[in-house]
Write a protein that holds these residues in place. Structure first.
Motif, PDB file in Angstrom:
ATOM      1  N   UNK A 106     -36.278 -23.544  -4.085  1.00  0.00           N
ATOM      2  CA  UNK A 106     -36.792 -22.674  -5.135  1.00  0.00           C
ATOM      3  C   UNK A 106     -35.758 -22.316  -6.190  1.00  0.00           C
ATOM      4  N   UNK A 107     -34.507 -22.709  -5.987  1.00  0.00           N
ATOM      5  CA  UNK A 107     -33.442 -22.244  -6.883  1.00  0.00           C
ATOM      6  C   UNK A 107     -32.610 -23.398  -7.416  1.00  0.00           C
ATOM      7  N   UNK A 108     -32.020 -23.173  -8.582  1.00  0.00           N
ATOM      8  CA  UNK A 108     -31.007 -24.087  -9.115  1.00  0.00           C
ATOM      9  C   UNK A 108     -29.643 -23.411  -9.017  1.00  0.00           C
ATOM     10  N   UNK A 109     -29.402 -22.835  -7.847  1.00  0.00           N
ATOM     11  CA  UNK A 109     -28.126 -22.202  -7.535  1.00  0.00           C
ATOM     12  C   UNK A 109     -28.053 -22.050  -6.024  1.00  0.00           C
ATOM     13  N   UNK A 110     -26.875 -21.880  -5.463  1.00  0.00           N
ATOM     14  CA  UNK A 110     -26.790 -21.690  -4.012  1.00  0.00           C
ATOM     15  C   UNK A 110     -27.357 -20.334  -3.614  1.00  0.00           C
ATOM     16  N   UNK A 111     -27.999 -20.291  -2.464  1.00  0.00           N
ATOM     17  CA  UNK A 111     -28.584 -19.042  -1.987  1.00  0.00           C
ATOM     18  C   UNK A 111     -27.645 -18.382  -0.983  1.00  0.00           C
ATOM     19  N   UNK A 112     -27.913 -17.132  -0.691  1.00  0.00           N
ATOM     20  CA  UNK A 112     -27.013 -16.356   0.173  1.00  0.00           C
ATOM     21  C   UNK A 112     -27.251 -16.603   1.645  1.00  0.00           C
ATOM     22  N   UNK A 113     -28.380 -17.193   1.990  1.00  0.00           N
ATOM     23  CA  UNK A 113     -28.773 -17.373   3.386  1.00  0.00           C
ATOM     24  C   UNK A 113     -29.026 -18.853   3.642  1.00  0.00           C
ATOM     25  N   UNK A 114     -28.564 -19.369   4.757  1.00  0.00           N
ATOM     26  CA  UNK A 114     -28.751 -20.779   5.070  1.00  0.00           C
ATOM     27  C   UNK A 114     -30.256 -21.091   5.052  1.00  0.00           C
ATOM     28  N   UNK A 115     -30.685 -22.159   4.353  1.00  0.00           N
ATOM     29  CA  UNK A 115     -32.111 -22.395   4.125  1.00  0.00           C
ATOM     30  C   UNK A 115     -33.012 -22.393   5.360  1.00  0.00           C
ATOM     31  N   UNK A 116     -32.635 -22.969   6.516  1.00  0.00           N
ATOM     32  CA  UNK A 116     -33.557 -22.876   7.661  1.00  0.00           C
ATOM     33  C   UNK A 116     -33.942 -21.444   8.007  1.00  0.00           C
ATOM     34  N   UNK A 117     -32.973 -20.529   7.968  1.00  0.00           N
ATOM     35  CA  UNK A 117     -33.276 -19.123   8.236  1.00  0.00           C
ATOM     36  C   UNK A 117     -34.090 -18.518   7.096  1.00  0.00           C
TER      37      UNK A 117
END
Length: 988
Positions: free
Chosen positions: A925-936
Motif C-alpha cells: 500500500x505504500x511507496x515507502x518502508x513501513x514501521x512494521x514487518x509486512x506479515x504482521x
C-alpha cells in the motif's frame, strides 16, 4: 456446621490469611538447567498448560548417532506411530494427507518419551539458538527455553550516536527486601487500602521497625527491614460511609482488620547473576524485580493517578477538553527492564483520555446529541433507543453524590427501566416511599428531571440515584471508543517532536513527582541515574527495488532521506487485468455526481500508465444511491447482488464512492466479500472533486494489490541477500498472526484472529489470509493448526512443493505471555506440519511489539529510517533488537521491537535484521518502508477486517453489554469468504 468461606474471619482465624498461590513443576525425571522466563514481573506467576510442543528432528540424512531421549509431556502426538520417522530430502515433494476435519483429534494423549536423532556432522554452536540446545532445555513443566543471542550483535551499517529513554538503576544485591502478605477484612477498594496502609504506618511505627514500607494497594507489602514479628494484626478505623436498605445512609466509621504475614526474604543476588549471564541459564527473579518496581512507584502514586504502568497528573500541563465529555491528561510511563547495561528504568511521556469530572446531566449533554436544554425542559421520557445510548455512555463509570457530604464512590451498572417519578421503594420499617417524596422529605430537595431514569448502582439489588445529584469521579480512564475528532486531539497532545519529548522525560525523572520522588528509593538503597542511556545504533542501507520490465525506469534504490520513492515513468512489477468492474455512489450532491465520469476516465488512464489494465468502460452505468442505503442491510445486499448479476456474476471490482465515512462500511465489506464475492475499493467524494495524480496512483496501487497484482519486488531476492539461510530451490513461507479483541466495554463479542502467509517465492510479497473468531479476549490463537495447515496447503498448490522454512511473526503479545504463546502456538504449527507426511520444516518464531515505550533520539531529531539497536538496552541474553525502518513525519518515531523466541534456522543478528528491513520495503500500500514487518502488518489488517464482519449497522452497541454473565459466552463464527476473493489480498 457451616463451612467457613475463604477469606472470612472464621477461615482466617483457622487457616491464616490467604496467600498468593505457588506454582509447582512436579518431580523432575532428570536434572535440567533452569529456563529463562522473559518478561516484566507481575505479582502472580503464569498458569501453564500441561502440554508442551514436541520438538522435531533436523531434516538431515543418515548416518545418525544414538538418539537423544527427551521427555514429552501429555499432548497430541506429533510423531508417526511407534516413533518411526519418515525422512525426505529437500528435493523430494511431500504427499498431502487428506484435509482434516476441523477440531479433529490427532491420536490419544499420553505421557511418553520420544527419540530425536541428530546428525553426527551437524555443527553445534556454543549458544542456544540451535535446535539441539533448545531440546536439552525443555523443562518437564512445559516451559521452553527462549532463543539466546547468536552473537555479540550486528555489524552492518554506519554507526550513529543515540540516546534512549532508559535510566540506569543501581541496587545493592546484598540488601534483602522483606515481602509481607497483607489481608484486609472486609475487603476494601484499592484507594481505601492505601488509606489504611498510611494510617497503619503512622500509628504503629515501632512495630514496623520505624520504616516506611511500600504497598501495591492489594496484598503485597515490602520493607527494607524485617518487622519485629513475622505475623502482625491491626485494627484500623476509617470514616468510610456505608449504605443500607435501598438508599444511602449517613457516613459511619468502619473498622478494618489487617493481618500482615512474612512471606519471603528476597535477595538481589539472582538478579545480579541474571544480568551478567549471557547463556540464559538463570531464570529472571520476577519476585525481586516486582518488589523494586513497587518501590519506585510508591512515591509517584501518592500524587498521581495510576493507570496500569502509567501515572498521570495535572502538574504536567493540566487537562485538555477533547470533546464528548472526555479530557486528555498528560503523564508518564515507567517500567523496570533487565538490559545488557544492567537494570534500567524505561520512562516515557504518555497521554490518556479520562472522563471529565462534571455533573451527570451536563456530561450526558456532551455525549448524547439529543439531550439538549429544550429536550430537558419538555420533560419527555426517553425512548428505548435513547435510553440504551445513555446507558452505554454511563456503564461502569464511577460517580459520587452531591446532595450530602460523603467520600463514598459508586459504580453505574445500568439505568432503571422506569422514570424517576415512577420509582418506589420500601424502607427498613416496611413503609413504601416514592423516590421523589423521599428526597423532598429527607434532603429538602425537589428532583427537577423526573422523567429521566435513575442510575442503578448495585449489581444485584435495586439501589437508585437521581442523575442530577451525581457527579463523575475524577481520574477515571475513558475506556470507550474515541471519535475521529477526539483521536486527532489526543494524538496532537502526544505528538511532541523529539527534542520536546526528551525534555519532558528528563524533567519527569528529575522532578518532584517522578520515580525518584519521596524517600522510598533511598530506604531500599536504590539509585536512579538522572541521565538517559548513551548508545550507538547502526543505519541499514535501503534495498534496491525492481519495477515492471515495460516501464522506462525498471529499478531504483530509495536514497531519499525519508526513503520514499514513486512510480514516475515506471510500471508495477506485475499488473493485474481488470475488465469487469463497476462504480456505485452513496450520497453526494449533483455537482459531486458529475465528477464520476472524469474519475473513471482518469483512473483508467493512471492504471494504464502504471502497467495495470483497467477497462475504460464499466460493466454498468455508475449507480447513484442515497447514503441511507448503507443503513439497510437487506437493501444493500439486494443492490450489490443486482450489480453482480449484471456482470454475469463475474464482477472483479466494485469502486464505492461515499459522501462521508459511514458505519455501514462494515456491512458493505462483509456482504461484498462473503455473500457476493467481489473486491471493493472505497473512496470519498472530497478526494474526487480535486483529483490529483498522487491520489489516483495510490488508488491504482491498492486496486492492483487487491486483484492479485504485484507493485514492486526486491531487485536482489532474499536467497541472494541472505544466501546462508535462503535458497532458490528451497522455498520459505513468511507468516504473520494477530488477535484483535473487542472494545473494552464489550464483554460479549468474540476475539478475532487472522493468520497470513506469503504464496510466491522468492518474491514473498503476495499474502493470503485465514480468519477465525475465538473465545472472548483469548490471546492464544485457537485453531492455529488448522489455519497454518490451510496456508501450507495453498502454498503447495501454488509452488508444487512445501516450504522448507517457516518464518513466523506474531503480533500483539506482551512479554508476560511469551512462554505461553511460544509453547502452545509452536505446538500448533508443528501439528499443522505433521498433517503432511514426512514434512518437518525449520521454524523461526518472532514476536513483534509496537506497543512499547522505548524511544531513540539522534541529537534533537528522529533517528533516520533503517536505524537498528541490538546492544545496551536490549535483553541481557535473549535474541531481540529494535528497528526503526520508517521515517518519522509526526512526533517522535517509535521503533518496532523484534524478539526471536525460537530459531531453528539459526539466524545471525545481521541476517535477521536485514530480512526484516528488506521486507518492510515490500508493503503493497505504500511507496515507502513501513514501521512494521509486512506479515504482521497484513495479519493486523486481516484481523480488523474480520472484526468488521461482526459489526452490523442495525445492532446497537448496547446490545453487546451485560450487567452480569449468566453462563459461558458463545463464539459467533465469522461468515465464510467467497472463493473468488479467498486467494486475494482483499483486506489490504
Amino acid at each position: 456446621m457451616e463451612k467457613a468461606k475463604k477469606g472470612s474471619y472464621k477461615h482466617v482465624k483457622k487457616h491464616g490469611p490467604l496467600a498468593v498461590g505457588a506454582h509447582q513443576n512436579g518431580m523432575p525425571l532428570m536434572e535440567i538447567p533452569p529456563i529463562i522466563q522473559n518478561g516484566y514481573p507481575y505479582p502472580y506467576q503464569y498458569r501453564y498448560h500441561q502440554s508442551c510442543p514436541a520438538l522435531l528432528p533436523l531434516p538431515l540424512s543418515l548416518p545418525l548417532p544414538p538418539p537423544l531421549l527427551v521427555y514429552v509431556p501429555p499432548a497430541a502426538p506429533l510423531f508417526h506411530e511407534n516413533n518411526h520417522l519418515k525422512w525426505r530430502t529437500n528435493g523430494q515433494s511431500c504427499l498431502r494427507k487428506q484435509r482434516p476435519v476441523p477440531n479433529q483429534v490427532l491420536g490419544p494423549t499420553e505421557t511418553r518419551f520420544d527419540a530425536i536423532p541428530l546428525h553426527q556432522e551437524v555443527e553445534l554452536p556454543q549458544n542456544q539458538t540451535n535446535l539441539q540446545n533448545q531440546i536439552s532445555h525443555l523443562d518437564l513443566s512445559g516451559k521452553v527455553a527462549v532463543a539466546t543471542r547468536p552473537d555479540s550483535g550486528g555489524t552492518e551499517g554506519p554507526v550513529i550516536p543515540l540516546l534512549a529513554n532508559h535510566f540506569l538503576v543501581q541496587f545493592d544485591p546484598s540488601e534483602r527486601i522483606f515481602h509481607y502478605d497483607v489481608n484486609i477484612t472486609p475487603r476494601p477498594s484499592k484507594e481505601t487500602a492505601r488509606m489504611i496502609k498510611h494510617k497503619l504506618v503512622e500509628e504503629n511505627s515501632d512495630l514496623l521497625s520505624g520504616v516506611m514500607p511500600v504497598f501495591d494497594g492489594r496484598k503485597n507489602l515490602y520493607s527494607p527491614i524485617e518487622f519485629q514479628r513475622d505475623k502482625l494484626e491491626f485494627y484500623i478505623s476509617l470514616p468510610i460511609p456505608t449504605y443500607g436498605g435501598k438508599l444511602m445512609e449517613t457516613q459511619k466509621k468502619r473498622l478494618f482488620r489487617v493481618n500482615i504475614r512474612l512471606v519471603s526474604k528476597l535477595s538481589g543476588e539472582n538478579l545480579k547473576k541474571y544480568l551478567k549471564e549471557k547463556d540464559g541459564s538463570i531464570p529472571l527473579p520476577q519476585d525481586y524485580l516486582h518488589a523494586l518496581d513497587i518501590v519506585l512507584r510508591e512515591g509517584p502514586s501518592e500524587s498521581c493517578i495510576s493507570v496500569g504502568r502509567s501515572l498521570y497528573t495535572c502538574s504536567m500541563g493540566g487537562q485538555r477538553d477533547i470533546g464528548g465529555g472526555v479530557v486528555g491528561m498528560r503523564g508518564f510511563f515507567q517500567s523496570l527492564r533487565p538490559t545488557q547495561q544492567g537494570l534500567s528504568l524505561n520512562v516515557d511521556f504518555s497521554v490518556a483520555a479520562f472522563h471529565e469530572s462534571i455533573g451527570i446531566i451536563p456530561y450526558l449533554q456532551k455525549k448524547c446529541s439529543f439531550l439538549t436544554d429544550d429536550f430537558l425542559k419538555k420533560q419527555r421520557v426517553l425512548t428505548e433507543e435513547e435510553r440504551k445510548q445513555v446507558q452505554s455512555a454511563l456503564k461502569n463509570v464511577k460517580i459520587f453524590v452531591c446532595h450530602r457530604e460523603t467520600h463514598q464512590r459508586f459504580r453505574v451498572y445500568s439505568l432503571t427501566e422506569g422514570a424517576t417519578k415512577d420509582l418506589k421503594f420500601w424502607d427498613r420499617s416496611g413503609k413504601e416511599y416514592k423516590l421523589v417524596d423521599y428526597f423532598r422529605d429527607q434532603y429538602n430537595y425537589e428532583i427537577e428531571f423526573k422523567n429521566l431514569p435513575c442510575l442503578q448502582i448495585s449489581r444485584s439489588k435495586p439501589c437508585y440515584l437521581p442523575m442530577e445529584l451525581c457527579t463523575i469521579c475524577e481520574g477515571q480512564k475513558f475506556l470507550g471508543k474515541l471519535s475521529d475528532e477526539q483521536t486527532a486531539r489526543i494524538l496532537k497532545m502526544n505528538g511532541q517532536r523529539p527534542d520536546e519529548r526528551k525534555d519532558i522525560i528528563n524533567n519527569v525523572v528529575k522532578g518532584a513527582f517522578g520515580p525518584a520522588s519521596g524517600s522510598y528509593s533511598n530506604q531500599f538503597n536504590i539509585q536512579i541515574s538522572k541521565e538517559m542511556t548513551q548508545l550507538v545504533g547502526r543505519v541499514l542501507q535501503p534495498p534496491k527495488l525492481k519495477f515492471g520490465d515495460t516501464g522506462h525506469v525498471r529499478d531504483m534504490t530509495p536514497n531519499r532521506h525519508d526513503r520514499q520513492w514513486n512510480f514516475l515513468n515506471s510500471h508495477v512489477a506485475e499488473g493485474s487485468a481488470i475488465r469487469r468492474w463497476a462504480v456505485i455512489s452513496f450520497g453526494g450532491t449533483s455537482a459531486q455526481h458529475a465528477c464520476i465520469p472524469a474519475f473513471i476516465h482518469q483512473l483508467s488512464n493512471r492504471c494504464e500508465h502504471l502497467g495495470i489494465l483497467l477497462s475504460k468502460n464499466t460493466m454498468v452505468s455508475p449507480l447513484f444511491e442515497n447514503i441511507q442505503l448503507l443503513n439497510n442491510i437487506t437493501g444493500l445486499e439486494t443492490k450489490l447482488q443486482k450489480i453482480s448479476e449484471s456482470a454475469n456474476g463475474n464482477l472483479q471490482l466494485l469502486v464505492c464512492v461515499m459522501e462521508r465515512r459511514h458505519k455501514g462500511y462494515a456491512d458493505l465489506k462483509r456482504i461484498a466479500e462473503t455473500s457476493i464475492g467481489v473486491v471493493t475499493q472505497c473512496c470519498l467524494y472530497q478526494n474526487l472533486t480535486k483529483l490529483t495524480s498522487q491520489f489516483l496512483a495510490n488508488l491504482a496501487l491498492k486496486i492492483n494489490a487487491k486483484l492479485g497484482g504485484c507493485n514492486m519486488v526486491l531487485y536482489n531476492s532474499l536467497p541472494h541477500q541472505i544466501p546462508r539461510i535462503f535458497f532458490d530451490n528451497q522455498p520459505a513461507i513468511f507468516m504473520g498472526a494477530d488477535v484483535t479483541h473487542p472494545h473494552p466495554l464489550d464483554d460479549v463479542s468474540p476475539s478475532v484472529v487472522a493468520v497470513v502467509g506469503s504464496m510466491n517465492w522468492p518474491a514473498s510479497n503476495r499474502y493470503i489470509s485465514r480468519m477465525r473468531s475465538q473465545t472472548h479476549r483469548q490471546e492464544i490463537i485457537e485453531n492455529l493448526d488448522l489455519m497454518v495447515y490451510e496456508l501450507l496447503d495453498e502454498f503447495l498448490l501454488e509452488n508444487k512443493k512445501l516450504p522448507s522454512k517457516i518464518i513466523f511473526f506474531r503480533d500483539g503479545v506482551s512479554e508476560t505471555q511469551f512462554q505461553k504463546v511460544l509453547k502452545e502456538e509452536l505446538q500448533a504449527i508443528r501439528v499443522a506440519c505433521k498433517r503432511f507426511e514426512g514434512y518437518q520444516p525449520l521454524v523461526t518464531f518472532t514476536v513483534v511489539q509496537k506497543r512499547h515505550h522505548t524511544r531513540l533520539f539522534h541529537g534533537d531529531q528522529n533517528v533516520p529510517p533503517g536505524t537498528v539497536v541490538d546492544t545496551v538496552i536490549t535483553h541481557p541474553s535473549e535474541f531481540d533488537f529494535y528497528l526503526c525502518s520508517h521515517s518519522g513525519t509526526k512526533g517522535t518515531s517509535r521503533p518496532t521491537h523484534y524478539h526471536i523466541l525460537w530459531d531453528e534456522n539459526r539466524f545471525r543478528s545481521d541476517e535477521m535484521q536485514k530480512l526484516v528491513h528488506c521486507l518492510c520495503y515490500t508493503f503493497v500500500r505504500c511507496t515507502k518502508p513501513v514501521s512494521l514487518v509486512p506479515p504482521a502488518y497484513y495479519a493486523h489488517l486481516a484481523a480488523y477486517r474480520g472484526r468488521l464482519y461482526l459489526e452490523r449497522s442495525d445492532s446497537g452497541t448496547c446490545g453487546k453489554q451485560m450487567l452480569y454473565r449468566s453462563g459461558p459466552l458463545q463464539t459467533v463464527p465469522l461468515p465464510q469468504l467467497q472463493d473468488t476473493v479467498k486467494k486475494l489480498m482483499f483486506y489490504c
